[in-house]
Scaffold this motif. Structure first.
Motif, mmCIF file in Angstrom:
data_model
loop_
_atom_site.group_PDB
_atom_site.id
_atom_site.type_symbol
_atom_site.label_atom_id
_atom_site.label_comp_id
_atom_site.label_asym_id
_atom_site.label_seq_id
_atom_site.Cartn_x
_atom_site.Cartn_y
_atom_site.Cartn_z
ATOM 1 N N LEU A 1 -17.650 13.456 -32.049
ATOM 2 C CA LEU A 1 -18.839 12.607 -31.955
ATOM 3 C C LEU A 1 -19.559 12.634 -33.289
ATOM 4 O O LEU A 1 -20.092 13.675 -33.689
ATOM 5 C CB LEU A 1 -19.779 13.138 -30.875
ATOM 6 C CG LEU A 1 -19.608 12.557 -29.478
ATOM 7 C CD1 LEU A 1 -20.659 13.116 -28.552
ATOM 8 C CD2 LEU A 1 -19.680 11.046 -29.528
ATOM 9 N N LEU A 2 -19.560 11.509 -33.961
ATOM 10 C CA LEU A 2 -20.068 11.491 -35.325
ATOM 11 C C LEU A 2 -21.584 11.346 -35.335
ATOM 12 O O LEU A 2 -22.136 10.338 -35.762
ATOM 13 C CB LEU A 2 -19.389 10.376 -36.124
ATOM 14 C CG LEU A 2 -17.859 10.485 -36.157
ATOM 15 C CD1 LEU A 2 -17.251 9.355 -36.957
ATOM 16 C CD2 LEU A 2 -17.415 11.819 -36.725
ATOM 17 N N LEU A 3 -22.259 12.352 -34.837
ATOM 18 C CA LEU A 3 -23.718 12.356 -34.784
ATOM 19 C C LEU A 3 -24.236 13.637 -35.434
ATOM 20 O O LEU A 3 -23.602 14.682 -35.337
ATOM 21 C CB LEU A 3 -24.195 12.315 -33.327
ATOM 22 C CG LEU A 3 -23.868 11.068 -32.509
ATOM 23 C CD1 LEU A 3 -24.279 11.270 -31.056
ATOM 24 C CD2 LEU A 3 -24.575 9.854 -33.094
ATOM 25 N N CYS A 4 -25.402 13.528 -36.057
ATOM 26 C CA CYS A 4 -26.050 14.697 -36.626
ATOM 27 C C CYS A 4 -26.562 15.574 -35.485
ATOM 28 O O CYS A 4 -27.260 15.093 -34.598
ATOM 29 C CB CYS A 4 -27.206 14.270 -37.518
ATOM 30 S SG CYS A 4 -28.200 15.640 -38.089
ATOM 31 N N THR A 5 -26.225 16.856 -35.512
ATOM 32 C CA THR A 5 -26.667 17.708 -34.403
ATOM 33 C C THR A 5 -28.133 18.105 -34.548
ATOM 34 O O THR A 5 -28.751 18.533 -33.590
ATOM 35 C CB THR A 5 -25.812 18.995 -34.325
ATOM 36 O OG1 THR A 5 -25.688 19.533 -35.638
ATOM 37 C CG2 THR A 5 -24.451 18.710 -33.749
#
Lengths: 266, 113
Positions: free
Chosen positions: B84-88
Protein backbone atom coordinates in the motif's frame (compact mmCIF):
# COMPACT_ATOMS: atom_id res chain seq x y z
CA UNK A 1 16.90 -27.03 -0.16
CA UNK A 2 16.32 -25.45 -3.52
CA UNK A 3 18.85 -23.46 -5.41
CA UNK A 4 17.45 -20.26 -4.12
CA UNK A 5 17.51 -18.14 -1.07
CA UNK A 6 16.82 -14.60 -0.17
CA UNK A 7 18.67 -12.13 1.95
CA UNK A 8 15.97 -10.59 4.09
CA UNK A 9 17.99 -7.84 5.71
CA UNK A 10 17.88 -5.64 2.62
CA UNK A 11 21.24 -4.08 3.35
CA UNK A 12 22.50 -3.75 -0.21
CA UNK A 13 25.87 -2.28 0.67
CA UNK A 14 26.80 -5.40 2.62
CA UNK A 15 26.09 -7.59 -0.35
CA UNK A 16 28.85 -6.08 -2.38
CA UNK A 17 31.20 -7.36 0.27
CA UNK A 18 32.31 -10.85 -0.76
CA UNK A 19 33.28 -11.87 2.73
CA UNK A 20 29.84 -11.16 4.12
CA UNK A 21 28.00 -12.78 1.27
CA UNK A 22 30.01 -15.97 1.15
CA UNK A 23 29.63 -16.32 4.88
CA UNK A 24 25.89 -15.78 4.58
CA UNK A 25 25.60 -18.37 1.86
CA UNK A 26 27.27 -20.99 4.00
CA UNK A 27 25.06 -20.21 6.94
CA UNK A 28 21.83 -20.20 4.99
CA UNK A 29 22.45 -22.92 2.53
CA UNK A 30 24.69 -25.54 4.01
CA UNK A 31 25.20 -27.14 0.60
CA UNK A 32 27.66 -24.69 -0.84
CA UNK A 33 30.82 -26.67 -0.16
CA UNK A 34 31.28 -27.48 -3.82
CA UNK A 35 31.36 -23.77 -4.61
CA UNK A 36 33.96 -22.76 -2.07
CA UNK A 37 37.12 -23.59 -4.03
CA UNK A 38 38.22 -20.03 -4.41
CA UNK A 39 35.42 -18.52 -6.42
CA UNK A 40 35.96 -15.18 -8.07
CA UNK A 41 33.33 -12.50 -7.67
CA UNK A 42 32.70 -10.33 -10.71
CA UNK A 43 30.65 -7.18 -10.23
CA UNK A 44 28.20 -6.74 -13.09
CA UNK A 45 25.59 -4.15 -12.02
CA UNK A 46 23.54 -4.48 -15.18
CA UNK A 47 19.81 -3.86 -15.38
CA UNK A 48 18.12 -7.14 -16.24
CA UNK A 49 15.79 -5.57 -18.76
CA UNK A 50 18.49 -3.28 -20.09
CA UNK A 51 18.43 -4.87 -23.54
CA UNK A 52 14.64 -4.53 -23.71
CA UNK A 53 14.91 -0.90 -22.67
CA UNK A 54 17.51 -0.20 -25.35
CA UNK A 55 15.23 -1.70 -27.99
CA UNK A 56 12.28 0.24 -26.58
CA UNK A 57 14.24 3.45 -26.99
CA UNK A 58 15.02 2.44 -30.58
CA UNK A 59 11.31 1.82 -31.22
CA UNK A 60 10.51 5.25 -29.79
CA UNK A 61 13.09 6.85 -32.08
CA UNK A 62 11.49 5.09 -35.03
CA UNK A 63 8.08 6.45 -34.00
CA UNK A 64 9.48 9.94 -33.48
CA UNK A 65 11.18 9.95 -36.86
CA UNK A 66 7.84 9.12 -38.49
CA UNK A 67 5.88 11.57 -36.25
CA UNK A 68 3.87 8.68 -34.83
CA UNK A 69 2.39 8.85 -31.35
CA UNK A 70 2.46 5.37 -29.80
CA UNK A 71 0.14 4.30 -27.02
CA UNK A 72 0.57 1.11 -25.01
CA UNK A 73 -2.87 -0.14 -23.93
CA UNK A 74 -2.98 -2.61 -21.06
CA UNK A 75 -5.68 -4.28 -18.98
CA UNK A 76 -6.77 -7.59 -17.53
CA UNK A 77 -8.39 -10.01 -19.98
CA UNK A 78 -11.91 -8.95 -20.89
CA UNK A 79 -11.75 -5.39 -19.57
CA UNK A 80 -12.59 -4.02 -22.99
CA UNK A 81 -9.40 -2.91 -24.72
CA UNK A 82 -10.51 -4.22 -28.08
CA UNK A 83 -14.07 -2.91 -27.67
CA UNK A 84 -12.76 0.56 -26.86
CA UNK A 85 -10.30 0.40 -29.76
CA UNK A 86 -13.12 -0.63 -32.08
CA UNK A 87 -15.18 2.40 -31.08
CA UNK A 88 -12.08 4.56 -31.30
CA UNK A 89 -11.22 3.43 -34.84
CA UNK A 90 -14.83 4.07 -35.89
CA UNK A 91 -15.01 7.50 -34.26
CA UNK A 92 -11.68 9.28 -34.67
CA UNK A 93 -11.72 11.86 -37.46
CA UNK A 94 -10.30 10.73 -40.81
CA UNK A 95 -7.52 13.25 -40.36
CA UNK A 96 -6.06 11.00 -37.65
CA UNK A 97 -4.52 7.98 -39.36
CA UNK A 98 -4.42 5.00 -37.04
CA UNK A 99 -2.52 1.73 -36.83
CA UNK A 100 -2.81 -1.06 -34.28
CA UNK A 101 -0.28 -3.64 -33.15
CA UNK A 102 -2.46 -6.36 -31.71
CA UNK A 103 -0.87 -8.60 -29.10
CA UNK A 104 -2.64 -11.91 -28.77
CA UNK A 105 -1.30 -15.15 -27.36
CA UNK A 106 -2.76 -17.51 -29.89
CA UNK A 107 -5.54 -16.20 -32.13
CA UNK A 108 -6.38 -13.47 -34.63
CA UNK A 109 -9.85 -12.90 -33.11
CA UNK A 110 -9.13 -9.42 -31.80
CA UNK A 111 -7.43 -8.36 -35.02
CA UNK A 112 -10.53 -9.47 -36.91
CA UNK A 113 -12.73 -7.36 -34.64
CA UNK A 114 -10.67 -4.33 -35.56
CA UNK A 115 -10.69 -4.88 -39.33
CA UNK A 116 -12.75 -2.74 -41.67
CA UNK A 117 -12.14 0.68 -40.14
CA UNK A 118 -9.31 1.71 -42.43
CA UNK A 119 -6.61 1.24 -39.79
CA UNK A 120 -3.45 -0.71 -40.47
CA UNK A 121 -3.37 -3.78 -38.24
CA UNK A 122 -0.33 -5.88 -37.40
CA UNK A 123 -1.07 -9.02 -35.43
CA UNK A 124 1.58 -10.23 -32.99
CA UNK A 125 0.98 -13.75 -31.79
CA UNK A 126 3.08 -14.26 -28.70
CA UNK A 127 2.73 -18.05 -28.64
CA UNK A 128 6.10 -18.46 -30.34
CA UNK A 129 7.68 -17.67 -26.97
CA UNK A 130 8.03 -20.26 -24.26
CA UNK A 131 4.43 -21.51 -24.12
CA UNK A 132 3.04 -18.09 -25.04
CA UNK A 133 4.29 -14.85 -23.60
CA UNK A 134 1.86 -13.00 -21.37
CA UNK A 135 3.04 -9.56 -22.42
CA UNK A 136 4.55 -7.64 -25.31
CA UNK A 137 8.15 -6.56 -25.07
CA UNK A 138 10.22 -4.19 -27.16
CA UNK A 139 11.71 -6.84 -29.51
CA UNK A 140 8.25 -8.22 -30.28
CA UNK A 141 6.93 -4.75 -31.11
CA UNK A 142 10.03 -4.08 -33.21
CA UNK A 143 9.31 -7.25 -35.18
CA UNK A 144 5.84 -5.94 -36.09
CA UNK A 145 7.01 -2.54 -37.31
CA UNK A 146 8.13 -3.61 -40.81
CA UNK A 147 4.53 -4.66 -41.46
CA UNK A 148 3.26 -1.13 -40.91
CA UNK A 149 3.71 1.88 -43.15
CA UNK A 150 4.53 4.32 -40.34
CA UNK A 151 4.91 7.21 -42.78
CA UNK A 152 1.13 7.20 -43.19
CA UNK A 153 0.31 6.79 -39.47
CA UNK A 154 -0.36 9.45 -36.83
CA UNK A 155 -1.49 7.31 -33.93
CA UNK A 156 -0.30 3.79 -33.14
CA UNK A 157 -2.11 1.70 -30.55
CA UNK A 158 -0.11 -1.18 -29.12
CA UNK A 159 -2.76 -3.45 -27.63
CA UNK A 160 -0.96 -5.51 -25.04
CA UNK A 161 -1.81 -9.03 -23.90
CA UNK A 162 -4.54 -9.02 -21.24
CA UNK A 163 -2.68 -9.28 -17.92
CA UNK A 164 -2.31 -6.95 -14.93
CA UNK A 165 1.21 -8.02 -13.97
CA UNK A 166 3.73 -8.66 -16.71
CA UNK A 167 2.95 -5.93 -19.28
CA UNK A 168 3.69 -3.28 -16.65
CA UNK A 169 7.31 -4.46 -16.52
CA UNK A 170 8.14 -3.99 -20.19
CA UNK A 171 8.75 -0.70 -21.94
CA UNK A 172 7.75 -1.34 -25.55
CA UNK A 173 8.72 2.12 -26.79
CA UNK A 174 5.31 3.77 -26.52
CA UNK A 175 5.04 7.45 -25.61
CA UNK A 176 2.03 6.92 -23.38
CA UNK A 177 0.80 4.09 -21.18
CA UNK A 178 -2.93 3.72 -20.77
CA UNK A 179 -4.96 1.08 -19.03
CA UNK A 180 -8.53 -0.07 -19.33
CA UNK A 181 -10.14 -1.14 -16.09
CA UNK A 182 -13.70 -2.45 -16.03
CA UNK A 183 -16.03 -2.01 -13.08
CA UNK A 184 -16.78 -5.74 -13.04
CA UNK A 185 -13.25 -6.32 -11.70
CA UNK A 186 -13.73 -5.13 -8.12
CA UNK A 187 -12.70 -1.99 -6.27
CA UNK A 188 -9.50 -3.40 -4.78
CA UNK A 189 -7.61 -4.02 -8.02
CA UNK A 190 -5.37 -0.91 -7.78
CA UNK A 191 -4.20 -2.12 -4.37
CA UNK A 192 -3.56 -5.64 -5.63
CA UNK A 193 -1.77 -4.57 -8.80
CA UNK A 194 -0.10 -1.30 -7.81
CA UNK A 195 2.73 -1.68 -10.31
CA UNK A 196 0.33 -1.72 -13.25
CA UNK A 197 -1.90 1.06 -11.92
CA UNK A 198 1.13 3.20 -11.11
CA UNK A 199 2.70 2.71 -14.53
CA UNK A 200 -0.03 4.46 -16.53
CA UNK A 201 -0.96 8.08 -17.02
CA UNK A 202 -4.57 7.47 -17.96
CA UNK A 203 -7.14 4.95 -16.74
CA UNK A 204 -10.30 4.31 -18.74
CA UNK A 205 -12.91 3.04 -16.28
CA UNK A 206 -15.00 0.93 -18.64
CA UNK A 207 -18.42 -0.80 -18.61
CA UNK A 208 -19.98 2.15 -16.82
CA UNK A 209 -23.33 1.17 -18.36
CA UNK A 210 -23.36 -1.81 -15.97
CA UNK A 211 -23.16 0.35 -12.85
CA UNK A 212 -26.90 0.10 -11.96
CA UNK A 213 -26.64 -3.71 -12.03
CA UNK A 214 -23.57 -4.11 -9.84
CA UNK A 215 -22.66 -3.54 -6.21
CA UNK A 216 -19.59 -1.72 -7.43
CA UNK A 217 -18.49 1.14 -5.16
CA UNK A 218 -17.12 3.65 -7.68
CA UNK A 219 -15.94 6.25 -5.11
CA UNK A 220 -14.04 3.52 -3.25
CA UNK A 221 -12.35 2.40 -6.46
CA UNK A 222 -11.39 5.98 -7.27
CA UNK A 223 -9.92 6.40 -3.77
CA UNK A 224 -7.93 3.16 -4.17
CA UNK A 225 -6.69 4.29 -7.57
CA UNK A 226 -5.69 7.71 -6.19
CA UNK A 227 -3.80 6.03 -3.36
CA UNK A 228 -1.48 4.23 -5.78
CA UNK A 229 -1.47 6.76 -8.62
CA UNK A 230 -2.62 10.22 -7.58
CA UNK A 231 -1.46 11.73 -10.89
CA UNK A 232 -3.50 9.49 -13.21
CA UNK A 233 -6.15 10.98 -15.46
CA UNK A 234 -9.37 9.01 -15.00
CA UNK A 235 -12.07 8.83 -17.66
CA UNK A 236 -15.33 7.00 -16.95
CA UNK A 237 -16.55 5.37 -20.15
CA UNK A 238 -18.65 2.66 -21.69
CA UNK A 239 -17.47 1.08 -24.92
CA UNK A 240 -20.98 -0.31 -25.31
CA UNK A 241 -23.00 2.90 -24.91
CA UNK A 242 -20.04 5.11 -26.03
CA UNK A 243 -20.65 7.25 -22.93
CA UNK A 244 -17.58 9.26 -21.99
CA UNK A 245 -15.53 8.22 -25.01
CA UNK A 246 -15.50 11.76 -26.46
CA UNK A 247 -13.10 12.79 -23.69
CA UNK A 248 -10.85 9.84 -24.60
CA UNK A 249 -10.81 10.94 -28.23
CA UNK A 250 -9.99 14.49 -27.14
CA UNK A 251 -7.13 13.20 -25.01
CA UNK A 252 -5.78 11.18 -27.97
CA UNK A 253 -5.93 14.15 -30.32
CA UNK A 254 -4.25 16.35 -27.71
CA UNK A 255 -1.33 13.97 -27.02
CA UNK A 256 -0.97 13.42 -30.76
CA UNK A 257 -0.69 17.16 -31.37
CA UNK A 258 1.72 17.57 -28.48
CA UNK A 259 3.97 14.83 -29.89
CA UNK A 260 3.67 16.29 -33.38
CA UNK A 261 4.88 19.68 -32.12
CA UNK A 262 7.72 18.01 -30.22
CA UNK A 263 8.70 16.11 -33.38
CA UNK A 264 8.78 19.35 -35.38
CA UNK A 265 11.06 20.95 -32.81
CA UNK A 266 13.57 18.12 -33.01
CA UNK B 1 5.18 -15.20 -16.06
CA UNK B 2 7.59 -12.35 -16.70
CA UNK B 3 9.98 -14.48 -14.62
CA UNK B 4 10.68 -16.47 -17.78
CA UNK B 5 11.56 -13.36 -19.75
CA UNK B 6 13.69 -12.24 -16.81
CA UNK B 7 15.60 -15.51 -16.89
CA UNK B 8 16.17 -15.22 -20.63
CA UNK B 9 17.59 -11.72 -20.09
CA UNK B 10 19.67 -12.94 -17.16
CA UNK B 11 21.03 -15.77 -19.30
CA UNK B 12 22.09 -13.35 -22.01
CA UNK B 13 23.92 -11.09 -19.55
CA UNK B 14 25.60 -13.95 -17.67
CA UNK B 15 26.63 -15.79 -20.81
CA UNK B 16 28.22 -12.62 -22.21
CA UNK B 17 29.92 -11.63 -18.95
CA UNK B 18 31.23 -15.06 -17.97
CA UNK B 19 32.81 -15.54 -21.41
CA UNK B 20 33.04 -19.31 -21.10
CA UNK B 21 34.04 -19.55 -17.44
CA UNK B 22 31.97 -21.72 -15.10
CA UNK B 23 29.38 -19.69 -13.20
CA UNK B 24 28.44 -20.94 -9.75
CA UNK B 25 26.16 -18.17 -8.53
CA UNK B 26 24.31 -15.19 -9.95
CA UNK B 27 23.39 -12.41 -7.57
CA UNK B 28 20.32 -10.32 -8.27
CA UNK B 29 18.69 -7.38 -6.57
CA UNK B 30 14.94 -7.50 -7.00
CA UNK B 31 12.71 -4.80 -5.56
CA UNK B 32 9.45 -5.93 -4.04
CA UNK B 33 7.52 -3.72 -6.44
CA UNK B 34 8.69 -5.86 -9.37
CA UNK B 35 6.16 -8.57 -8.48
CA UNK B 36 8.64 -11.37 -8.98
CA UNK B 37 7.62 -14.72 -7.52
CA UNK B 38 10.92 -16.16 -6.20
CA UNK B 39 10.00 -19.84 -6.65
CA UNK B 40 8.82 -19.17 -10.18
CA UNK B 41 12.06 -17.35 -10.92
CA UNK B 42 14.13 -20.29 -9.64
CA UNK B 43 12.07 -22.75 -11.59
CA UNK B 44 12.35 -20.70 -14.77
CA UNK B 45 16.11 -20.47 -14.29
CA UNK B 46 16.42 -24.26 -14.19
CA UNK B 47 14.37 -24.43 -17.41
CA UNK B 48 16.34 -21.71 -19.18
CA UNK B 49 19.79 -22.87 -18.04
CA UNK B 50 19.15 -26.60 -18.45
CA UNK B 51 21.62 -28.29 -20.79
CA UNK B 52 23.55 -25.08 -21.28
CA UNK B 53 26.93 -23.99 -19.97
CA UNK B 54 25.07 -22.32 -17.09
CA UNK B 55 23.28 -25.47 -15.91
CA UNK B 56 23.74 -25.90 -12.15
CA UNK B 57 24.37 -22.24 -11.45
CA UNK B 58 22.45 -20.78 -8.55
CA UNK B 59 20.31 -17.63 -8.50
CA UNK B 60 20.78 -15.68 -5.29
CA UNK B 61 18.07 -13.05 -4.94
CA UNK B 62 18.48 -10.10 -2.66
CA UNK B 63 14.94 -8.84 -2.14
CA UNK B 64 14.84 -5.09 -1.66
CA UNK B 65 11.92 -3.82 0.44
CA UNK B 66 9.81 -0.89 -0.67
CA UNK B 67 10.67 2.39 1.00
CA UNK B 68 8.69 5.52 0.39
CA UNK B 69 9.36 9.17 1.00
CA UNK B 70 6.35 11.35 1.69
CA UNK B 71 6.35 14.64 -0.20
CA UNK B 72 3.98 16.18 2.34
CA UNK B 73 5.58 15.36 5.68
CA UNK B 74 9.04 14.20 4.47
CA UNK B 75 8.94 11.03 6.56
CA UNK B 76 10.17 7.67 5.31
CA UNK B 77 8.02 4.54 5.27
CA UNK B 78 9.22 0.97 4.82
CA UNK B 79 6.44 -1.32 3.64
CA UNK B 80 6.25 -4.70 5.28
CA UNK B 81 3.42 -6.93 4.05
CA UNK B 82 1.00 -5.06 1.85
CA UNK B 83 2.19 -2.92 -1.02
CA UNK B 84 0.00 0.00 0.00
CA UNK B 85 1.80 3.05 -1.25
CA UNK B 86 0.75 5.37 1.56
CA UNK B 87 2.76 7.34 4.09
CA UNK B 88 2.33 5.67 7.47
CA UNK B 89 2.87 8.96 9.29
CA UNK B 90 0.26 11.15 7.62
CA UNK B 91 -1.64 8.67 5.37
CA UNK B 92 -0.65 10.83 2.40
CA UNK B 93 -0.58 9.29 -1.07
CA UNK B 94 1.89 11.80 -2.49
CA UNK B 95 4.91 9.58 -1.99
CA UNK B 96 7.97 8.81 -4.07
CA UNK B 97 9.41 5.31 -4.20
CA UNK B 98 12.98 5.38 -2.87
CA UNK B 99 13.70 1.66 -3.13
CA UNK B 100 11.75 -1.38 -4.27
CA UNK B 101 11.91 -1.02 -8.05
CA UNK B 102 15.37 -2.57 -8.51
CA UNK B 103 15.88 -5.29 -11.09
CA UNK B 104 19.63 -5.59 -11.35
CA UNK B 105 22.14 -8.34 -11.89
CA UNK B 106 24.72 -7.27 -9.34
CA UNK B 107 27.47 -9.88 -9.58
CA UNK B 108 28.57 -13.33 -10.61
CA UNK B 109 30.58 -15.94 -8.78
CA UNK B 110 32.91 -17.80 -11.08
CA UNK B 111 34.61 -21.09 -10.37
CA UNK B 112 38.38 -21.15 -10.27
CA UNK B 113 39.69 -20.89 -13.79
Amino acid sequence: MGRFHRHQDGTDQDHHDDQHCDQGDQDDQGDMSGYQTGPERVVVLERIFGENDRLAAANRSTFDAASVTAINMMSSPGAGKTAILRQTLASLPDTTRVAVIEGDIETSLDAERLAGFGAQIALLNTASGFGGECHLDAPMVASALPRLDLATVDLLFIENVGNLVCPAEFDVGAHHRVMVYSITEGEEKPLKYPVMFRSVELVLVNKLDLLPHLDFDLPLFLRNLASVNPAATVLQVSARSTEGLDLWYEWLVEVGQRNGRAAMLR
Amino acid sequence: MHELSMCESIFEIVDRTAAGRTVTAIHLQVGQLRQVVPDTLTYCWTVVSDQTTLAGSQLVVDTVPVTLRCRDCSSTTTLTDELLLLCTQCDGADVSVTTGEELVLTSLELAEA
